[in-house]
Design a protein around this motif. Structure first.
Motif, PDB file in Angstrom:
ATOM      1  N   ALA A 165      48.506  -1.334 -56.058  1.00  0.00           N
ATOM      2  CA  ALA A 165      47.794  -0.714 -57.180  1.00  0.00           C
ATOM      3  C   ALA A 165      46.440  -1.384 -57.389  1.00  0.00           C
ATOM      4  O   ALA A 165      45.427  -0.711 -57.635  1.00  0.00           O
ATOM      5  CB  ALA A 165      48.630  -0.809 -58.451  1.00  0.00           C
ATOM      6  N   GLN A 166      46.427  -2.709 -57.262  1.00  0.00           N
ATOM      7  CA  GLN A 166      45.175  -3.434 -57.453  1.00  0.00           C
ATOM      8  C   GLN A 166      44.172  -3.121 -56.354  1.00  0.00           C
ATOM      9  O   GLN A 166      42.979  -2.912 -56.613  1.00  0.00           O
ATOM     10  CB  GLN A 166      45.442  -4.938 -57.503  1.00  0.00           C
ATOM     11  CG  GLN A 166      44.251  -5.751 -57.960  1.00  0.00           C
ATOM     12  CD  GLN A 166      43.883  -5.444 -59.406  1.00  0.00           C
ATOM     13  OE1 GLN A 166      44.696  -5.609 -60.312  1.00  0.00           O
ATOM     14  NE2 GLN A 166      42.657  -4.988 -59.631  1.00  0.00           N
ATOM     15  N   LEU A 167      44.637  -3.073 -55.112  1.00  0.00           N
ATOM     16  CA  LEU A 167      43.751  -2.741 -53.996  1.00  0.00           C
ATOM     17  C   LEU A 167      43.166  -1.341 -54.164  1.00  0.00           C
ATOM     18  O   LEU A 167      41.964  -1.125 -53.948  1.00  0.00           O
ATOM     19  CB  LEU A 167      44.499  -2.850 -52.670  1.00  0.00           C
ATOM     20  CG  LEU A 167      44.818  -4.263 -52.172  1.00  0.00           C
ATOM     21  CD1 LEU A 167      45.685  -4.199 -50.922  1.00  0.00           C
ATOM     22  CD2 LEU A 167      43.539  -5.040 -51.889  1.00  0.00           C
ATOM     23  N   ALA A 168      43.996  -0.387 -54.565  1.00  0.00           N
ATOM     24  CA  ALA A 168      43.523   0.985 -54.761  1.00  0.00           C
ATOM     25  C   ALA A 168      42.474   1.031 -55.868  1.00  0.00           C
ATOM     26  O   ALA A 168      41.448   1.724 -55.746  1.00  0.00           O
ATOM     27  CB  ALA A 168      44.702   1.896 -55.102  1.00  0.00           C
ATOM     28  N   PHE A 169      42.702   0.287 -56.947  1.00  0.00           N
ATOM     29  CA  PHE A 169      41.745   0.249 -58.056  1.00  0.00           C
ATOM     30  C   PHE A 169      40.425  -0.365 -57.605  1.00  0.00           C
ATOM     31  O   PHE A 169      39.344   0.171 -57.892  1.00  0.00           O
ATOM     32  CB  PHE A 169      42.335  -0.552 -59.218  1.00  0.00           C
ATOM     33  CG  PHE A 169      41.422  -0.672 -60.403  1.00  0.00           C
ATOM     34  CD1 PHE A 169      41.339   0.343 -61.329  1.00  0.00           C
ATOM     35  CD2 PHE A 169      40.658  -1.814 -60.595  1.00  0.00           C
ATOM     36  CE1 PHE A 169      40.496   0.237 -62.436  1.00  0.00           C
ATOM     37  CE2 PHE A 169      39.812  -1.925 -61.685  1.00  0.00           C
ATOM     38  CZ  PHE A 169      39.733  -0.903 -62.610  1.00  0.00           C
ATOM     39  N   ASP A 170      40.491  -1.483 -56.892  1.00  0.00           N
ATOM     40  CA  ASP A 170      39.276  -2.165 -56.445  1.00  0.00           C
ATOM     41  C   ASP A 170      38.466  -1.274 -55.507  1.00  0.00           C
ATOM     42  O   ASP A 170      37.233  -1.211 -55.591  1.00  0.00           O
ATOM     43  CB  ASP A 170      39.630  -3.484 -55.756  1.00  0.00           C
ATOM     44  CG  ASP A 170      40.229  -4.508 -56.709  1.00  0.00           C
ATOM     45  OD1 ASP A 170      40.243  -4.250 -57.932  1.00  0.00           O
ATOM     46  OD2 ASP A 170      40.698  -5.554 -56.235  1.00  0.00           O
ATOM     47  N   VAL A 171      39.139  -0.596 -54.583  1.00  0.00           N
ATOM     48  CA  VAL A 171      38.455   0.303 -53.655  1.00  0.00           C
ATOM     49  C   VAL A 171      37.791   1.444 -54.428  1.00  0.00           C
ATOM     50  O   VAL A 171      36.651   1.837 -54.129  1.00  0.00           O
ATOM     51  CB  VAL A 171      39.439   0.849 -52.600  1.00  0.00           C
ATOM     52  CG1 VAL A 171      38.813   1.994 -51.806  1.00  0.00           C
ATOM     53  CG2 VAL A 171      39.875  -0.269 -51.660  1.00  0.00           C
ATOM     54  N   ALA A 172      38.465   1.967 -55.441  1.00  0.00           N
ATOM     55  CA  ALA A 172      37.908   3.058 -56.233  1.00  0.00           C
ATOM     56  C   ALA A 172      36.656   2.608 -56.980  1.00  0.00           C
ATOM     57  O   ALA A 172      35.652   3.346 -57.029  1.00  0.00           O
ATOM     58  CB  ALA A 172      38.958   3.574 -57.214  1.00  0.00           C
ATOM     59  N   ILE A 173      36.689   1.406 -57.554  1.00  0.00           N
ATOM     60  CA  ILE A 173      35.518   0.889 -58.259  1.00  0.00           C
ATOM     61  C   ILE A 173      34.351   0.706 -57.298  1.00  0.00           C
ATOM     62  O   ILE A 173      33.196   1.062 -57.603  1.00  0.00           O
ATOM     63  CB  ILE A 173      35.854  -0.440 -58.970  1.00  0.00           C
ATOM     64  CG1 ILE A 173      36.887  -0.219 -60.083  1.00  0.00           C
ATOM     65  CG2 ILE A 173      34.587  -1.090 -59.536  1.00  0.00           C
ATOM     66  CD1 ILE A 173      36.439   0.703 -61.187  1.00  0.00           C
ATOM     67  N   TYR A 174      34.626   0.165 -56.115  1.00  0.00           N
ATOM     68  CA  TYR A 174      33.571  -0.017 -55.117  1.00  0.00           C
ATOM     69  C   TYR A 174      33.000   1.334 -54.677  1.00  0.00           C
ATOM     70  O   TYR A 174      31.774   1.495 -54.553  1.00  0.00           O
ATOM     71  CB  TYR A 174      34.114  -0.776 -53.913  1.00  0.00           C
ATOM     72  CG  TYR A 174      33.098  -0.942 -52.798  1.00  0.00           C
ATOM     73  CD1 TYR A 174      32.090  -1.902 -52.897  1.00  0.00           C
ATOM     74  CD2 TYR A 174      33.136  -0.133 -51.668  1.00  0.00           C
ATOM     75  CE1 TYR A 174      31.147  -2.047 -51.900  1.00  0.00           C
ATOM     76  CE2 TYR A 174      32.193  -0.273 -50.655  1.00  0.00           C
ATOM     77  CZ  TYR A 174      31.208  -1.227 -50.783  1.00  0.00           C
ATOM     78  OH  TYR A 174      30.261  -1.365 -49.797  1.00  0.00           O
ATOM     79  N   TYR A 175      33.866   2.297 -54.454  1.00  0.00           N
ATOM     80  CA  TYR A 175      33.423   3.621 -54.005  1.00  0.00           C
ATOM     81  C   TYR A 175      32.583   4.315 -55.078  1.00  0.00           C
ATOM     82  O   TYR A 175      31.562   4.952 -54.776  1.00  0.00           O
ATOM     83  CB  TYR A 175      34.643   4.479 -53.664  1.00  0.00           C
ATOM     84  CG  TYR A 175      34.303   5.887 -53.238  1.00  0.00           C
ATOM     85  CD1 TYR A 175      33.852   6.170 -51.943  1.00  0.00           C
ATOM     86  CD2 TYR A 175      34.423   6.950 -54.145  1.00  0.00           C
ATOM     87  CE1 TYR A 175      33.527   7.469 -51.570  1.00  0.00           C
ATOM     88  CE2 TYR A 175      34.103   8.250 -53.771  1.00  0.00           C
ATOM     89  CZ  TYR A 175      33.653   8.500 -52.489  1.00  0.00           C
ATOM     90  OH  TYR A 175      33.331   9.779 -52.114  1.00  0.00           O
ATOM     91  N   LEU A 176      32.978   4.172 -56.343  1.00  0.00           N
ATOM     92  CA  LEU A 176      32.279   4.864 -57.427  1.00  0.00           C
ATOM     93  C   LEU A 176      30.975   4.174 -57.813  1.00  0.00           C
ATOM     94  O   LEU A 176      29.947   4.842 -58.026  1.00  0.00           O
ATOM     95  CB  LEU A 176      33.191   4.964 -58.655  1.00  0.00           C
ATOM     96  CG  LEU A 176      34.387   5.904 -58.550  1.00  0.00           C
ATOM     97  CD1 LEU A 176      35.305   5.722 -59.757  1.00  0.00           C
ATOM     98  CD2 LEU A 176      33.931   7.358 -58.455  1.00  0.00           C
ATOM     99  N   TRP A 177      30.997   2.838 -57.925  1.00  0.00           N
ATOM    100  CA  TRP A 177      29.870   2.146 -58.552  1.00  0.00           C
ATOM    101  C   TRP A 177      29.290   1.005 -57.730  1.00  0.00           C
ATOM    102  O   TRP A 177      28.302   0.397 -58.139  1.00  0.00           O
ATOM    103  CB  TRP A 177      30.288   1.647 -59.931  1.00  0.00           C
ATOM    104  CG  TRP A 177      30.665   2.770 -60.849  1.00  0.00           C
ATOM    105  CD1 TRP A 177      30.055   3.993 -60.943  1.00  0.00           C
ATOM    106  CD2 TRP A 177      31.743   2.798 -61.797  1.00  0.00           C
ATOM    107  NE1 TRP A 177      30.668   4.778 -61.885  1.00  0.00           N
ATOM    108  CE2 TRP A 177      31.721   4.064 -62.433  1.00  0.00           C
ATOM    109  CE3 TRP A 177      32.720   1.886 -62.182  1.00  0.00           C
ATOM    110  CZ2 TRP A 177      32.627   4.429 -63.417  1.00  0.00           C
ATOM    111  CZ3 TRP A 177      33.621   2.241 -63.159  1.00  0.00           C
ATOM    112  CH2 TRP A 177      33.580   3.505 -63.771  1.00  0.00           C
ATOM    113  N   GLY A 178      29.897   0.653 -56.606  1.00  0.00           N
ATOM    114  CA  GLY A 178      29.256  -0.288 -55.707  1.00  0.00           C
ATOM    115  C   GLY A 178      29.631  -1.746 -55.889  1.00  0.00           C
ATOM    116  O   GLY A 178      30.477  -2.111 -56.707  1.00  0.00           O
TER     117      GLY A 178
END
Length: 296
Positions: A165-178
């Motif tokens: 869950a944490q990895l998915a969240f971190d990847v999403a934040i990176y994808y959305l906002w860098g």
């Protein structure tokens, strides 16, 4: 036995749910706002704002580990909620923290069991003022590594879910906002748990500034940001009472708490720890446990 009214405080704190949700939303907003800032301002806000929210969230997770959000009858709801609260910290730890923290309460100071006790290396090496200062800065790393050295446990299914869950969240934040949003998130967690006024609670709780007293309470204003974790004698006496109600425990049973050694400044605790040559990571009560030991 003397104050049976304390039993009425042994119930969930449902307000904790909404506070945690608002904290997660606040960090999500911050992730968005820092994405286009200059790096110097990303670092500035990571320390001034992100670190406070991150450290406060770790203490919300502490509350959740005691089932304070949904109560003992809905233990799994608390585990899932802990994973949710963990998201803005960037690194998965909620489920593992719960397992080790219960050992801390059952076997306070237990050698080889309580991973809140520094390792022999920490006590031996971080013995000068400068080294103790560095030890405070590196606190989050020692809290992460210490369980693997002192009391490694087999990985559970919930810990794997926490990680994914944490990895998915971190990847999403990176994808959305860098990358700046990711840096703000991780830097806030590391800075907030290191050289930060709130981090005084790590040392204030159980380091023996006075011989014979191994647990201390703090009654200063930072309890407002930390779910009253400063009420630490009260918390260890009644771990199933949410932090919100611990001041009532002190008020009801004042004769048991008012005369105990206590603190009013976590900053002074950090200063005294560094400057007092008689205090070091060795300044903890360590016990050799006897009989059967049951761990989570």
């Amino acid at each position: 036995a003397k104050h049976p009214e304390i039993k009425a405080l042994m119930k969930p704190d449902y307000n904790l749910i909404w506070v945690v949700v608002l904290m997660v939303l606040a960090q999500l907003t911050a992730f968005y706002l820092v994405k286009d800032l200059d790096w110097k301002w990303v670092v500035f806000w990571a320390y001034v704002f992100g670190s406070c929210i991150s450290h406060s969230m770790t203490l919300a997770i502490h509350e959740i580990s005691h089932n304070s959000a949904f109560g003992n009858s809905k233990a799994m709801w608390n585990r899932w909620f802990g994973i949710f609260a963990n998201l803005p910290l960037g690194l998965p730890y909620s489920i593992s923290f719960k397992r080790y923290h219960m050992d801390h309460h059952r076997y306070l100071g237990g050698d080889g069991i309580d991973v809140d006790i520094p390792t022999n290396f920490e006590g031996w090496f971080f013995c000068t003022r400068f080294r103790k200062f560095i030890w405070i800065v590196l606190q989050p790393f020692f809290y992460a590594i210490r369980p693997l050295c002192i009391n490694p446990k087999p990985i559970t299914r919930l810990e794997i879910i926490n990680l994914l869950a944490q990895l998915a969240f971190d990847v999403a934040i990176y994808y959305l906002w860098g990358v700046k949003s990711i840096f703000y998130m991780l830097a806030g967690s590391v800075l907030g748990l290191g050289l930060h006024p709130i981090s005084g609670h790590f040392i204030a709780e159980h380091y023996m500034f006075l011989k014979g007293h191994e647990t201390y309470s703090y009654y200063g204003p930072l309890n407002l940001l930390t779910f009253n974790v400063g009420y630490h004698n009260e918390h260890h006496d009644f771990p199933n009472i949410p932090g919100k109600s611990l001041p009532l425990v002190k008020k009801i049973a004042a004769e048991y708490y008012d005369n105990l050694p206590q603190y009013n400044s976590w900053i002074k605790v950090l200063y005294d720890f560094v400057m007092d040559d008689t205090i070091s990571p060795y300044s903890r009560m360590k016990r050799q446990l006897k009989g059967e030991v049951k761990q989570d």
